[in-house]
Write an enzyme that holds these catalytic residues in place. Structure first.
Site, PDB file in Angstrom:
ATOM      1  N   HIS A  71      37.443 -19.070 -39.946  1.00 38.48           N
ATOM      2  CA  HIS A  71      37.010 -20.182 -40.807  1.00 38.48           C
ATOM      3  C   HIS A  71      38.062 -21.307 -40.836  1.00 38.48           C
ATOM      4  CE1 HIS A  71      33.926 -17.254 -41.817  1.00 38.48           C
ATOM      5  NE2 HIS A  71      34.908 -16.395 -41.981  1.00 38.48           N
ATOM      6  N   GLU A  84      38.150  -7.333 -39.407  1.00 39.14           N
ATOM      7  CA  GLU A  84      37.777  -7.577 -40.805  1.00 39.14           C
ATOM      8  C   GLU A  84      38.776  -6.763 -41.620  1.00 39.14           C
ATOM      9  OE1 GLU A  84      35.547  -9.627 -41.950  1.00 39.14           O
ATOM     10  OE2 GLU A  84      34.135 -10.011 -40.320  1.00 39.14           O
ATOM     11  N   GLU A 134      38.768 -16.826 -48.023  1.00 36.58           N
ATOM     12  CA  GLU A 134      39.055 -16.098 -46.790  1.00 36.58           C
ATOM     13  C   GLU A 134      39.867 -16.948 -45.822  1.00 36.58           C
ATOM     14  OE1 GLU A 134      35.541 -14.817 -44.743  1.00 36.58           O
ATOM     15  OE2 GLU A 134      36.656 -14.068 -43.010  1.00 36.58           O
ATOM     16  N   HIS A 185      39.699 -11.889 -39.936  1.00 33.12           N
ATOM     17  CA  HIS A 185      38.713 -12.184 -40.974  1.00 33.12           C
ATOM     18  C   HIS A 185      38.893 -11.204 -42.126  1.00 33.12           C
ATOM     19  CE1 HIS A 185      35.884 -15.067 -38.972  1.00 33.12           C
ATOM     20  NE2 HIS A 185      36.552 -14.629 -37.908  1.00 33.12           N
TER      21      HIS A 185
HETATM   22 ZN   LIG Z   1      35.151 -14.376 -41.832  1.00 34.32          ZN
END
Ligand SMILES: [Zn+2]
Length: 282
Positions: free
Chosen positions: A82, A248, A120, A173
């Site tokens: 992001h 993640e 995030e 992430h």
């Molecule tokens: Zn993400």
């Protein structure tokens, strides 16, 4: 909504069939987030005593590994998921780009956030900068997918292709399952990969990173015993020509993991675990 990740037992099959379901790579904005938070982390590896009360020192394990690691000649691509400006520019991040499998998908998303609205994008940026420093200290050349945490994008297709000249790509992430009881990291690889050789190398990288992450953090075994998920729908991975994983790192809505992610000491632990996984893979 990003990260609408259901209950763990439903996750794997649902992930492949429900539109909008994501490993935090799709969907609209994080709820309630209208402006980016300031970058709050000091990036000097020697900076200590953050506001969280923890220090920024590298963990013992990583220090040892870093001392002996020799990554000279290696080029490592890091993609901090992001971007801090995504939330205020939906018109830019909603445009369609190649998904790497003949279709298209949204350029990018805002990502998720903790319940206290820590984004995030801030977390991935902080971990990426710490990882960059450790890798550079070990002699590697590092390329990042974005140059700051205040811009927009890049789009998901470029988050694969920017690594074309690297040896490996690690995309960072964090997940945002709606249930705060969901906990743990998982790792995603493209299925199928760019080719057989790259696919196998990505799988090995996922195992290596999963193993090092598992020494410090909880694997989410809803994704399998190794907490590795294979997916055809993530454009960053699909557009990568080198061994690549999305990590993640944990669940931002889980209180204990949120606390880790928001703290400099926790971010350091994530960076150290990723560093170890990459070194072990090489
Ligand atoms: Zn993400």
């Amino acid at each position: 909504m990003p990260h609408r990740l259901l209950v763990p037992s439903l996750l794997f099959t649902a992930a492949l069939s429900l539109p909008g379901l994501a490993a935090c790579s799709q969907g609209a904005g994080a709820p309630g987030r209208t402006s980016q938070a300031a970058e709050t982390t000091g990036e000097s590896p020697t900076a200590g005593n953050g506001a969280d009360g923890g220090d920024d020192a590298k963990s013992g394990t990583a220090s040892a590994k870093e001392a002996e690691a020799d990554l000279k000649g290696k080029v490592i691509a890091i993609d901090p998921g992001h971007n801090g400006g995504n939330a205020v520019h939906p018109e830019k991040i909603n445009r369609q780009v190649p998904d790497g499998r003949g279709g298209t998908k949204a350029c990018n998303t805002t990502g998720t956030s903790t319940n206290s609205d820590y984004p995030e994008a801030d977390f991935t940026w902080a971990v990426a900068k710490k990882l960059e420093q450790s890798l550079t200290d070990a002699g590697a050349e590092v390329v990042l997918s974005r140059k700051d945490n205040t811009g927009v994008g890049p789009c998901v297709d470029e988050r694969g292709t920017f690594a074309d000249d690297a040896d490996v790509l690690v995309s960072i992430h964090a997940n945002g399952s709606e249930s705060s009881s969901v906990k743990g990291f998982h790792i995603i690889v493209a299925d199928p990969g760019e080719d057989e050789k790259t696919e196998k190398a990505s799988g090995d990288l996922a195992k290596s990173v999963g193993s090092s992450m598992g020494e410090e953090f909880t694997p989410n075994k809803a994704y399998g015993k190794d907490a590795i998920s294979r997916r055809p729908d993530l454009a960053g991975l699909n557009n990568a020509s080198v061994p690549a994983v999305i990590v993640e790192c944990g669940e931002m809505r889980n209180p204990s993991e949120a606390k880790l992610m928001e703290s400099k000491s926790g971010q350091r632990k994530y960076a150290d675990a990723l560093f170890d996984g990459v070194v072990d893979w090489f």
